[in-house]
Design a protein around this motif. Structure first.
Motif, PDB file in Angstrom:
ATOM      1  N   GLU A 279       1.914  12.065  -0.600  1.00  0.00           N
ATOM      2  CA  GLU A 279       1.542  13.505  -0.120  1.00  0.00           C
ATOM      3  C   GLU A 279       2.664  14.352  -0.584  1.00  0.00           C
ATOM      4  OE1 GLU A 279      -0.202  13.809   3.546  1.00  0.00           O
ATOM      5  OE2 GLU A 279      -1.719  12.338   3.269  1.00  0.00           O
TER       6      GLU A 279
ATOM      7  N   GLU B  37       0.796  -1.083   0.109  1.00  0.00           N
ATOM      8  CA  GLU B  37       0.012  -0.082   0.015  1.00  0.00           C
ATOM      9  C   GLU B  37       0.887   1.489   0.062  1.00  0.00           C
ATOM     10  OE1 GLU B  37      -3.114   2.250   3.323  1.00  0.00           O
ATOM     11  OE2 GLU B  37      -2.976   0.024   3.031  1.00  0.00           O
TER      12      GLU B  37
ATOM     13  N   ASN C  58       0.979   5.340  -0.126  1.00  0.00           N
ATOM     14  CA  ASN C  58       0.440   6.855   0.333  1.00  0.00           C
ATOM     15  C   ASN C  58       1.436   7.766   0.004  1.00  0.00           C
ATOM     16  OD1 ASN C  58      -1.559   8.524   1.185  1.00  0.00           O
ATOM     17  ND2 ASN C  58      -0.063   8.619   3.279  1.00  0.00           N
TER      18      ASN C  58
ATOM     19  N   ASP D  58       4.808   5.270   2.887  1.00  0.00           N
ATOM     20  CA  ASP D  58       4.336   6.577   3.076  1.00  0.00           C
ATOM     21  C   ASP D  58       5.297   7.729   2.600  1.00  0.00           C
ATOM     22  OD1 ASP D  58       2.071   8.394   4.288  1.00  0.00           O
ATOM     23  OD2 ASP D  58       4.138   9.115   5.116  1.00  0.00           O
TER      24      ASP D  58
END
Length: 431
Positions: free
Chosen positions: A328, A324, A326, A364
């Motif tokens: 930003e 997964e 993520n 992340d």
């Protein structure tokens, strides 16, 4: 509650207990040590005019330096705070007069002497605070369990209530209130015990560290990272040369030989020539595939065209483990920073697939406003068996060297049984 949550909480509880014990031990040792060094230094310096201090001061100040260096070691090992020493070298065989005034003329000596009263006051409090944060809530629980009966009243009722914080304990109801306050304080301790312990070492660094020491440390770090960057570039060039020689170059040579054979067989054995043409076509496709892999290993096209976020997503799609991602990132970092972050993530993912025994990975990527330009922070977490360490010869050590070229840092949390969390930070601005 999942095993990951249990492991994280257990790790935090251990860290809180270790910080409390170390802080208590440091407080009990540092207070008398700092007081003794400070008093001896003042007395010895005061005796210089009558000549006695000329003999005693070098010995006393050498002891103060040894004590300060010991605290520097503890700061690095227990708090992760580096405080480089910056003492001037004294000439060998110097007489007592030269040694005494040479040491007194060293700014680092006066920093040590200024640090001693700070350490015996604010330093003592900040070292003791973690133990207080952990132990004081236990007193509240003990009062709630019945200890209040022995702490209040006295034989003739002259003691009155026992104050626990702001709670006057005089009966079981108020004792339960003390227990509730203890529970609140334990939550506070869980959050602030380790930061309080680290604050002690940051206070030590604020007094002991010097601009010269920081400059020397900066020069040392830059020297090491430059050497690592040169070594890494040389190793990368050797790898590219080896891959070209053993891969695409060998296939192209074989294709040239096949084409020469085809040229001779066109009239004599057309069927055999067709077979060699098909073989040459396959060799050309294989050579093109190897060249693409080589280019991707040097600088992936998706990284140049679409940025770090999409490049890491593409990297995750090729993994045999559920991953997964993520992202930003409101902009793009400079190309060298993106390349360093990409290959660092790639190396961490390779380690997770090969060694962690994980079945799920989380990535992340985000940019935080820290420092002058901000910080690119990448976190890779897997639910594998843990036990990863940054050591000589490990892949993580290579990642640390790669990030160090950009003043980046690597932090690894990998208790036995997992999970493993690798955090990478690189100072950079986004376009």
């Amino acid at each position: 509650m999942t095993n990951d949550t249990k492991n994280v909480r257990s790790s935090r509880a251990r860290g809180m207990g270790v910080a409390a014990l170390r802080g208590l031990g440091l407080a009990l040792i540092s207070l008398p040590g700092s007081v003794l060094c400070f008093v001896l230094s003042l007395v010895s310096i005061a005796l210089i005019p009558i000549g006695v201090g000329l003999v005693t001061t070098p010995w006393v100040l050498t002891g103060v330096r040894a004590y300060a260096d010991w605290r520097r070691v503890l700061a690095a090992e227990w708090g992760g705070v580096r405080i480089p020493p910056a003492y001037r070298q004294l000439p060998k065989g110097a007489n007592p007069w030269t040694r005494t005034f040479g040491m007194l003329g060293d700014p680092a000596t006066w920093r040590d002497l200024r640090w001693l009263p700070v350490d015996m006051t604010a330093g003592f409090v900040t070292a003791l605070l973690p133990a207080v944060l952990v132990l004081y809530p236990l007193e509240g629980f003990a009062l709630a369990a019945g200890l209040w009966r022995t702490m209040t009243g006295g034989p003739y009722g002259e003691y009155g209530p026992y104050w626990y914080g702001f709670v006057p304990v005089s009966d079981q109801t108020s004792a339960l209130g003390a227990g509730a306050l203890g529970a609140v304080l334990l939550i506070v301790a869980h959050r602030y015990t380790v930061p309080a312990f680290q604050f002690h070492f940051r206070l030590t660094r604020a007094v002991l560290a010097s601009d010269q020491g920081r400059l020397a440390e900066r020069v040392r770090v830059l020297t090491e990272t430059r050497r690592d960057a040169v070594d890494t570039s040389a190793a990368e060039l050797r790898r590219i040369e080896r891959d070209l020689h053993d891969g695409a170059q060998a296939r192209l040579v074989a294709m040239g030989m096949d084409l020469g054979t085809i040229e001779m067989l066109l009239d004599k054995d057309p069927e055999k020539a067709k077979q060699l043409v098909a073989q040459a076509r396959r060799s050309s496709a294989d050579a093109l595939s190897e060249l693409r892999d080589l280019v991707r290993g040097i600088h992936p096209p998706v990284l140049a065209e679409r940025g770090l976020g999409d490049a890491v997503r593409a990297l995750a799609l090729r993994l045999p483990i559920a991953t997964e991602v993520n992202v930003e990132l409101p902009g793009r970092a400079e190309a060298p920073v993106e390349s360093a972050a990409y290959f660092a993530v790639s190396e961490v993912l390779t380690n997770a697939v090969k060694h962690a025994g994980a079945d799920r990975i989380w990535i992340d990527l985000h940019h935080v406003d820290e420092g002058a330009a901000g910080m690119l922070r990448v976190t890779v977490t897997d639910n594998g068996k843990g036990g990863a360490v940054v050591g000589a010869g490990s892949g993580l050590a290579g990642i640390e060297r790669r990030l160090g070229t950009f003043d980046g840092v690597l932090a690894v949390s990998s208790p036995a049984g997992g999970p493993t969390m690798v955090t990478m930070e690189i100072p950079c601005a986004l376009s």
